[in-house]
Write a protein that holds these residues in place. Structure first.
Motif, PDB file in Angstrom:
ATOM      1  N   SER A   4       0.818  -1.202   0.000  1.00  0.00           N
ATOM      2  CA  SER A   4       0.000   0.000   0.000  1.00  0.00           C
ATOM      3  C   SER A   4       0.860   1.263   0.000  1.00  0.00           C
ATOM      4  O   SER A   4       0.495   2.274  -0.545  1.00  0.00           O
ATOM      5  N   ARG A   5       2.015   1.209   0.643  1.00  0.00           N
ATOM      6  CA  ARG A   5       2.946   2.327   0.618  1.00  0.00           C
ATOM      7  C   ARG A   5       3.986   2.020  -0.450  1.00  0.00           C
ATOM      8  O   ARG A   5       4.218   0.882  -0.788  1.00  0.00           O
ATOM      9  N   ASP A   6       4.657   3.050  -0.940  1.00  0.00           N
ATOM     10  CA  ASP A   6       5.701   2.748  -1.902  1.00  0.00           C
ATOM     11  C   ASP A   6       6.873   2.072  -1.193  1.00  0.00           C
ATOM     12  O   ASP A   6       7.064   2.214   0.015  1.00  0.00           O
ATOM     13  N   GLU A   7       7.616   1.319  -1.937  1.00  0.00           N
ATOM     14  CA  GLU A   7       8.677   0.488  -1.370  1.00  0.00           C
ATOM     15  C   GLU A   7       9.740   1.308  -0.645  1.00  0.00           C
ATOM     16  O   GLU A   7      10.208   0.918   0.433  1.00  0.00           O
ATOM     17  N   THR A   8      10.095   2.447  -1.170  1.00  0.00           N
ATOM     18  CA  THR A   8      11.112   3.297  -0.535  1.00  0.00           C
ATOM     19  C   THR A   8      10.666   3.745   0.846  1.00  0.00           C
ATOM     20  O   THR A   8      11.448   3.729   1.799  1.00  0.00           O
ATOM     21  N   THR A   9       9.410   4.106   0.974  1.00  0.00           N
ATOM     22  CA  THR A   9       8.881   4.534   2.269  1.00  0.00           C
ATOM     23  C   THR A   9       8.881   3.383   3.267  1.00  0.00           C
ATOM     24  O   THR A   9       9.264   3.555   4.427  1.00  0.00           O
ATOM     25  N   LEU A  10       8.484   2.204   2.823  1.00  0.00           N
ATOM     26  CA  LEU A  10       8.478   1.040   3.719  1.00  0.00           C
ATOM     27  C   LEU A  10       9.887   0.693   4.181  1.00  0.00           C
ATOM     28  O   LEU A  10      10.103   0.403   5.362  1.00  0.00           O
ATOM     29  N   VAL A  11      10.841   0.739   3.272  1.00  0.00           N
ATOM     30  CA  VAL A  11      12.235   0.462   3.649  1.00  0.00           C
ATOM     31  C   VAL A  11      12.684   1.463   4.699  1.00  0.00           C
ATOM     32  O   VAL A  11      13.260   1.090   5.729  1.00  0.00           O
ATOM     33  N   ARG A  12      12.392   2.729   4.487  1.00  0.00           N
ATOM     34  CA  ARG A  12      12.787   3.771   5.439  1.00  0.00           C
ATOM     35  C   ARG A  12      12.135   3.548   6.804  1.00  0.00           C
ATOM     36  O   ARG A  12      12.789   3.646   7.841  1.00  0.00           O
ATOM     37  N   GLU A  13      10.855   3.213   6.821  1.00  0.00           N
ATOM     38  CA  GLU A  13      10.152   3.000   8.087  1.00  0.00           C
ATOM     39  C   GLU A  13      10.665   1.753   8.811  1.00  0.00           C
ATOM     40  O   GLU A  13      10.762   1.742  10.039  1.00  0.00           O
ATOM     41  N   LEU A  14      11.009   0.722   8.067  1.00  0.00           N
ATOM     42  CA  LEU A  14      11.591  -0.477   8.687  1.00  0.00           C
ATOM     43  C   LEU A  14      12.981  -0.170   9.249  1.00  0.00           C
ATOM     44  O   LEU A  14      13.348  -0.663  10.316  1.00  0.00           O
ATOM     45  N   GLN A  15      13.753   0.657   8.550  1.00  0.00           N
ATOM     46  CA  GLN A  15      15.068   1.052   9.052  1.00  0.00           C
ATOM     47  C   GLN A  15      14.939   1.869  10.334  1.00  0.00           C
ATOM     48  O   GLN A  15      15.728   1.697  11.265  1.00  0.00           O
ATOM     49  N   VAL A  16      13.934   2.719  10.410  1.00  0.00           N
ATOM     50  CA  VAL A  16      13.686   3.490  11.634  1.00  0.00           C
ATOM     51  C   VAL A  16      13.360   2.542  12.783  1.00  0.00           C
ATOM     52  O   VAL A  16      13.840   2.730  13.905  1.00  0.00           O
ATOM     53  N   LEU A  17      12.572   1.520  12.508  1.00  0.00           N
ATOM     54  CA  LEU A  17      12.246   0.525  13.520  1.00  0.00           C
ATOM     55  C   LEU A  17      13.515  -0.186  13.994  1.00  0.00           C
ATOM     56  O   LEU A  17      13.693  -0.423  15.191  1.00  0.00           O
ATOM     57  N   CYS A  18      14.405  -0.498  13.063  1.00  0.00           N
ATOM     58  CA  CYS A  18      15.690  -1.118  13.425  1.00  0.00           C
ATOM     59  C   CYS A  18      16.485  -0.211  14.359  1.00  0.00           C
ATOM     60  O   CYS A  18      16.991  -0.655  15.392  1.00  0.00           O
ATOM     61  N   GLY A  32      14.237  -8.474   3.454  1.00  0.00           N
ATOM     62  CA  GLY A  32      15.445  -8.614   4.254  1.00  0.00           C
ATOM     63  C   GLY A  32      15.334  -7.910   5.595  1.00  0.00           C
ATOM     64  O   GLY A  32      15.733  -8.449   6.637  1.00  0.00           O
ATOM     65  N   LEU A  33      14.782  -6.695   5.591  1.00  0.00           N
ATOM     66  CA  LEU A  33      14.606  -5.949   6.841  1.00  0.00           C
ATOM     67  C   LEU A  33      13.623  -6.653   7.768  1.00  0.00           C
ATOM     68  O   LEU A  33      13.855  -6.733   8.980  1.00  0.00           O
ATOM     69  N   LEU A  34      12.538  -7.167   7.216  1.00  0.00           N
ATOM     70  CA  LEU A  34      11.568  -7.884   8.043  1.00  0.00           C
ATOM     71  C   LEU A  34      12.200  -9.129   8.662  1.00  0.00           C
ATOM     72  O   LEU A  34      11.996  -9.415   9.849  1.00  0.00           O
ATOM     73  N   ASP A  35      12.989  -9.851   7.886  1.00  0.00           N
ATOM     74  CA  ASP A  35      13.649 -11.050   8.410  1.00  0.00           C
ATOM     75  C   ASP A  35      14.614 -10.709   9.542  1.00  0.00           C
ATOM     76  O   ASP A  35      14.655 -11.395  10.568  1.00  0.00           O
ATOM     77  N   ARG A  57       7.019  -6.420  17.149  1.00  0.00           N
ATOM     78  CA  ARG A  57       5.805  -6.959  16.514  1.00  0.00           C
ATOM     79  C   ARG A  57       4.819  -5.835  16.182  1.00  0.00           C
ATOM     80  O   ARG A  57       4.311  -5.752  15.068  1.00  0.00           O
ATOM     81  N   GLN A  58       4.566  -4.965  17.134  1.00  0.00           N
ATOM     82  CA  GLN A  58       3.617  -3.882  16.922  1.00  0.00           C
ATOM     83  C   GLN A  58       4.085  -2.936  15.827  1.00  0.00           C
ATOM     84  O   GLN A  58       3.286  -2.468  15.013  1.00  0.00           O
ATOM     85  N   GLY A  59       5.377  -2.657  15.806  1.00  0.00           N
ATOM     86  CA  GLY A  59       5.921  -1.782  14.761  1.00  0.00           C
ATOM     87  C   GLY A  59       5.743  -2.382  13.380  1.00  0.00           C
ATOM     88  O   GLY A  59       5.359  -1.690  12.425  1.00  0.00           O
ATOM     89  N   ILE A  60       6.003  -3.675  13.264  1.00  0.00           N
ATOM     90  CA  ILE A  60       5.836  -4.361  11.984  1.00  0.00           C
ATOM     91  C   ILE A  60       4.363  -4.386  11.591  1.00  0.00           C
ATOM     92  O   ILE A  60       4.012  -4.148  10.428  1.00  0.00           O
ATOM     93  N   GLU A  61       3.489  -4.646  12.546  1.00  0.00           N
ATOM     94  CA  GLU A  61       2.056  -4.688  12.256  1.00  0.00           C
ATOM     95  C   GLU A  61       1.529  -3.325  11.828  1.00  0.00           C
ATOM     96  O   GLU A  61       0.672  -3.233  10.946  1.00  0.00           O
ATOM     97  N   LYS A  62       2.040  -2.246  12.418  1.00  0.00           N
ATOM     98  CA  LYS A  62       1.610  -0.897  12.025  1.00  0.00           C
ATOM     99  C   LYS A  62       1.959  -0.596  10.577  1.00  0.00           C
ATOM    100  O   LYS A  62       1.328   0.240   9.946  1.00  0.00           O
ATOM    101  N   LEU A  63       2.975  -1.288  10.066  1.00  0.00           N
ATOM    102  CA  LEU A  63       3.386  -1.074   8.681  1.00  0.00           C
ATOM    103  C   LEU A  63       2.625  -1.978   7.713  1.00  0.00           C
ATOM    104  O   LEU A  63       2.881  -1.973   6.515  1.00  0.00           O
ATOM    105  N   GLY A  64       1.668  -2.757   8.243  1.00  0.00           N
ATOM    106  CA  GLY A  64       0.796  -3.539   7.382  1.00  0.00           C
ATOM    107  C   GLY A  64       1.191  -4.989   7.179  1.00  0.00           C
ATOM    108  O   GLY A  64       0.756  -5.626   6.223  1.00  0.00           O
ATOM    109  N   PHE A  65       2.012  -5.509   8.077  1.00  0.00           N
ATOM    110  CA  PHE A  65       2.435  -6.904   7.973  1.00  0.00           C
ATOM    111  C   PHE A  65       1.937  -7.683   9.175  1.00  0.00           C
ATOM    112  O   PHE A  65       1.741  -7.123  10.248  1.00  0.00           O
ATOM    113  N   GLU A  66       1.760  -8.969   8.983  1.00  0.00           N
ATOM    114  CA  GLU A  66       1.323  -9.861  10.050  1.00  0.00           C
ATOM    115  C   GLU A  66       2.454 -10.834  10.366  1.00  0.00           C
ATOM    116  O   GLU A  66       3.132 -11.317   9.463  1.00  0.00           O
TER     117      GLU A  66
END
Length: 79
Positions: A4-18, A32-35, A57-66
């Motif tokens: 639903s979000r563009d890939e660049t935004t998701l990568v950035r948000e996952l990196q922030v979570l890291c 790779g970031l999710l793994d 878990r909550q951070g990943i779920e907020k980004l639309g993943f289960e």
């Protein structure tokens, strides 16, 4: 797989979570970031750091993943 979000935004948000959970994430793909985050979550659970594991878990779920915990370890999928 479409997101639903563009890939660049998701990568950035996952990196922030890291960064938030002090997880080294040199990977630049969503998968790779999710793994890497799931590995960090598994380590936190093993060490009984429940707040960290739940936060990841909550951070990943907020980004639309289960996340599903299976006998072979955690797996993720797009909701």
């Amino acid at each position: 797989m479409s997101y639903s979000r563009d890939e660049t935004t998701l990568v950035r948000e996952l990196q922030v979570l890291c960064v938030h959970y002090d997880v080294t994430c040199k990977e630049l793909t969503i998968a790779g970031l999710l793994d890497i985050l799931l590995e960090a979550r598994a380590a936190a659970r093993e060490e009984k750091h429940w707040a960290v594991a739940d936060g990841i878990r909550q951070g990943i779920e907020k980004l639309g993943f289960e996340i599903q915990d299976t006998a072979h370890g955690p797996v993720w999928r797009k909701r």
